[in-house]
Scaffold this motif. Structure first.
Motif, PDB file in Angstrom:
ATOM      1  N   TYR A  10      49.516  28.243  38.049  1.00  0.00           N
ATOM      2  CA  TYR A  10      50.933  28.580  37.918  1.00  0.00           C
ATOM      3  C   TYR A  10      51.169  30.046  37.567  1.00  0.00           C
ATOM      4  N   LEU A  23      50.575  24.591  27.345  1.00  0.00           N
ATOM      5  CA  LEU A  23      50.832  23.380  28.137  1.00  0.00           C
ATOM      6  C   LEU A  23      49.509  22.771  28.603  1.00  0.00           C
ATOM      7  N   ARG A  57      55.275  27.907  43.306  1.00  0.00           N
ATOM      8  CA  ARG A  57      55.389  27.607  41.867  1.00  0.00           C
ATOM      9  C   ARG A  57      56.457  26.539  41.622  1.00  0.00           C
ATOM     10  N   ARG A  58      57.513  26.543  42.436  1.00  0.00           N
ATOM     11  CA  ARG A  58      58.522  25.493  42.300  1.00  0.00           C
ATOM     12  C   ARG A  58      57.907  24.143  42.655  1.00  0.00           C
ATOM     13  N   ASP A 104      66.529  31.050  45.021  1.00  0.00           N
ATOM     14  CA  ASP A 104      65.994  29.868  44.329  1.00  0.00           C
ATOM     15  C   ASP A 104      65.060  30.173  43.160  1.00  0.00           C
ATOM     16  N   SER A 105      64.815  31.441  42.889  1.00  0.00           N
ATOM     17  CA  SER A 105      63.966  31.724  41.736  1.00  0.00           C
ATOM     18  C   SER A 105      64.747  31.476  40.460  1.00  0.00           C
ATOM     19  N   GLU A 106      64.087  30.804  39.525  1.00  0.00           N
ATOM     20  CA  GLU A 106      64.697  30.563  38.217  1.00  0.00           C
ATOM     21  C   GLU A 106      63.938  31.314  37.125  1.00  0.00           C
ATOM     22  N   ALA A 107      63.171  32.283  37.545  1.00  0.00           N
ATOM     23  CA  ALA A 107      62.333  33.009  36.588  1.00  0.00           C
ATOM     24  C   ALA A 107      63.125  34.119  35.914  1.00  0.00           C
ATOM     25  N   VAL A 153      54.106  18.707  37.966  1.00  0.00           N
ATOM     26  CA  VAL A 153      54.352  18.602  36.520  1.00  0.00           C
ATOM     27  C   VAL A 153      55.440  17.563  36.207  1.00  0.00           C
ATOM     28  N   ARG A 158      63.089  30.508  31.606  1.00  0.00           N
ATOM     29  CA  ARG A 158      63.686  29.932  32.813  1.00  0.00           C
ATOM     30  C   ARG A 158      65.202  30.086  32.806  1.00  0.00           C
ATOM     31  N   ALA A 180      51.858  29.031  28.842  1.00  0.00           N
ATOM     32  CA  ALA A 180      51.262  28.202  29.894  1.00  0.00           C
ATOM     33  C   ALA A 180      49.950  27.580  29.389  1.00  0.00           C
ATOM     34  N   CYS A 184      57.250  22.312  27.141  1.00  0.00           N
ATOM     35  CA  CYS A 184      58.121  22.466  28.322  1.00  0.00           C
ATOM     36  C   CYS A 184      59.400  23.168  27.877  1.00  0.00           C
ATOM     37  N   CYS A 237      59.050  26.870  26.736  1.00  0.00           N
ATOM     38  CA  CYS A 237      58.894  27.831  27.827  1.00  0.00           C
ATOM     39  C   CYS A 237      60.191  27.983  28.622  1.00  0.00           C
ATOM     40  N   HIS A 238      60.844  26.882  28.902  1.00  0.00           N
ATOM     41  CA  HIS A 238      62.090  26.961  29.683  1.00  0.00           C
ATOM     42  C   HIS A 238      63.161  27.752  28.949  1.00  0.00           C
ATOM     43  N   MET A 284      55.901  22.767  39.676  1.00  0.00           N
ATOM     44  CA  MET A 284      56.747  22.217  38.597  1.00  0.00           C
ATOM     45  C   MET A 284      57.421  20.920  39.043  1.00  0.00           C
ATOM     46  N   LYS A 285      57.994  20.971  40.228  1.00  0.00           N
ATOM     47  CA  LYS A 285      58.833  19.859  40.693  1.00  0.00           C
ATOM     48  C   LYS A 285      58.025  18.665  41.189  1.00  0.00           C
TER      49      LYS A 285
HETATM   50  C1  HEC Z   1      54.717  28.487  30.801  1.00  0.00           C
HETATM   51  C2  HEC Z   1      56.102  28.160  30.985  1.00  0.00           C
HETATM   52  C3  HEC Z   1      56.517  26.779  31.406  1.00  0.00           C
HETATM   53  C4  HEC Z   1      56.095  25.568  30.909  1.00  0.00           C
HETATM   54  C5  HEC Z   1      55.118  25.315  29.792  1.00  0.00           C
HETATM   55  C6  HEC Z   1      56.812  24.567  31.664  1.00  0.00           C
HETATM   56  N1  HEC Z   1      57.617  25.145  32.601  1.00  0.00           N
HETATM   57 FE1  HEC Z   1      58.798  24.181  33.938  1.00  0.00          FE
HETATM   58  N2  HEC Z   1      59.414  25.989  34.686  1.00  0.00           N
HETATM   59  C7  HEC Z   1      59.043  27.221  34.202  1.00  0.00           C
HETATM   60  C8  HEC Z   1      59.693  28.259  34.958  1.00  0.00           C
HETATM   61  C9  HEC Z   1      59.545  29.767  34.740  1.00  0.00           C
HETATM   62  C10 HEC Z   1      60.477  27.614  35.925  1.00  0.00           C
HETATM   63  C11 HEC Z   1      61.321  28.291  37.001  1.00  0.00           C
HETATM   64  C12 HEC Z   1      60.375  28.926  38.035  1.00  0.00           C
HETATM   65  C13 HEC Z   1      61.088  29.479  39.260  1.00  0.00           C
HETATM   66  O1  HEC Z   1      61.958  28.847  39.794  1.00  0.00           O
HETATM   67  O2  HEC Z   1      60.815  30.578  39.667  1.00  0.00           O
HETATM   68  C14 HEC Z   1      60.289  26.168  35.713  1.00  0.00           C
HETATM   69  C15 HEC Z   1      60.888  25.169  36.464  1.00  0.00           C
HETATM   70  C16 HEC Z   1      60.769  23.821  36.240  1.00  0.00           C
HETATM   71  C17 HEC Z   1      61.419  22.802  37.011  1.00  0.00           C
HETATM   72  C18 HEC Z   1      62.349  23.041  38.209  1.00  0.00           C
HETATM   73  C19 HEC Z   1      61.530  23.024  39.482  1.00  0.00           C
HETATM   74  C20 HEC Z   1      62.377  23.348  40.693  1.00  0.00           C
HETATM   75  O3  HEC Z   1      62.227  24.433  41.222  1.00  0.00           O
HETATM   76  O4  HEC Z   1      63.195  22.519  41.065  1.00  0.00           O
HETATM   77  C21 HEC Z   1      61.081  21.577  36.468  1.00  0.00           C
HETATM   78  C22 HEC Z   1      61.520  20.214  36.946  1.00  0.00           C
HETATM   79  C23 HEC Z   1      60.178  21.861  35.370  1.00  0.00           C
HETATM   80  N3  HEC Z   1      60.006  23.226  35.262  1.00  0.00           N
HETATM   81  C24 HEC Z   1      59.596  20.885  34.565  1.00  0.00           C
HETATM   82  C25 HEC Z   1      58.704  21.147  33.528  1.00  0.00           C
HETATM   83  C26 HEC Z   1      58.120  20.141  32.659  1.00  0.00           C
HETATM   84  C27 HEC Z   1      58.415  18.664  32.731  1.00  0.00           C
HETATM   85  C28 HEC Z   1      57.289  20.797  31.799  1.00  0.00           C
HETATM   86  C29 HEC Z   1      56.402  20.250  30.716  1.00  0.00           C
HETATM   87  C30 HEC Z   1      55.564  19.127  31.017  1.00  0.00           C
HETATM   88  C31 HEC Z   1      57.371  22.221  32.122  1.00  0.00           C
HETATM   89  N4  HEC Z   1      58.237  22.384  33.159  1.00  0.00           N
HETATM   90  C32 HEC Z   1      56.661  23.204  31.454  1.00  0.00           C
HETATM   91  C33 HEC Z   1      58.168  27.469  33.183  1.00  0.00           C
HETATM   92  C34 HEC Z   1      57.488  26.504  32.451  1.00  0.00           C
END
Ligand code: HEC
Length: 156
Positions: free
Chosen positions: A78, A114, A34-35, A93-96, A42, A151, A111, A143, A146-147, A38-39
């Motif tokens: 996701y 998004l 999942r990281r 490393d989980s940011e949840a 997304v 997050r 989600a 974004c 949700c964060h 996102m990284k």
């Molecule tokens: C549905 C919820 C949700 C949405 C919408 C969302 N995120 Fe996230 N994002 C998260 C969560 C939860 C985490 C941490 C997950 C973990 O580390 O376990 C995260 C982590 C991240 C990270 C850190 C990744 C890493 O591990 O280094 C980035 C960068 C990021 N998101 C960018 C974005 C961007 C840009 C958008 C929009 C385009 C977005 N996210 C939309 C939930 C979301």
């Protein structure tokens, strides 16, 4: 006090037992995947969209739409990567935030937002930079939304 400690240990033991079906390796793999989404998927596509909005990268209809479609492909995968036991503090490393599991329906709905907002931005790209900019800005609000709720940002 000692008795309390024993109760606490028993509870932890039971919690571990309840999640026995998912191995520790699976939990770590879910966080990693999942990281990665996102990284590596997304964030870079959102960055590219933002650069086109600002004009630091020339606006290109096809590239803008492709970037937004990449993002739109993420949410369905996701939300499947959040088994119980992968909250911040439980897996490295989980940011949840634990709030994800308190209200998983809300997490899934965010989600889905998004997915919809990025699909809309992809469609808006064909109508030019102005329309794209509005749709892109709407997407980045999701974004943030949700964060803020789900997050727990780690200090890197
Ligand atoms: C549905 C919820 C949700 C949405 C919408 C969302 N995120 Fe996230 N994002 C998260 C969560 C939860 C985490 C941490 C997950 C973990 O580390 O376990 C995260 C982590 C991240 C990270 C850190 C990744 C890493 O591990 O280094 C980035 C960068 C990021 N998101 C960018 C974005 C961007 C840009 C958008 C929009 C385009 C977005 N996210 C939309 C939930 C979301």
């Amino acid at each position: 006090m000692q008795k309390l400690m024993m109760v606490a240990c028993t509870l932890v033991g039971l919690a571990a037992y309840a999640t026995v079906a998912i191995s520790a390796e699976d939990l770590v793999a879910a966080v990693k995947e999942r990281r990665h989404l996102m990284k590596e998927v997304v964030a870079p596509n959102a960055k590219l969209g933002g650069q086109m909005v600002k004009g630091t990268v020339a606006f290109d209809t096809t590239k803008a739409a492709a970037a937004m479609n990449e993002i739109s492909g993420v949410p369905d995968k996701y939300v499947k990567l959040f088994p119980k036991g992968t909250e911040h503090g439980a897996v490295k490393d989980s940011e949840a935030k634990a709030t994800i599991w308190d209200d998983f329906d809300k997490f899934k709905a965010t989600a889905q937002k998004l997915k919809d907002a990025s699909a809309k931005a992809a469609g808006a790209a064909a109508q030019g930079q102005g329309t794209f900019t509005a749709a892109f800005n709407d997407m980045t609000k999701v974004c943030k939304e949700c964060h803020e709720t789900f997050r727990e940002k780690l200090e890197q």
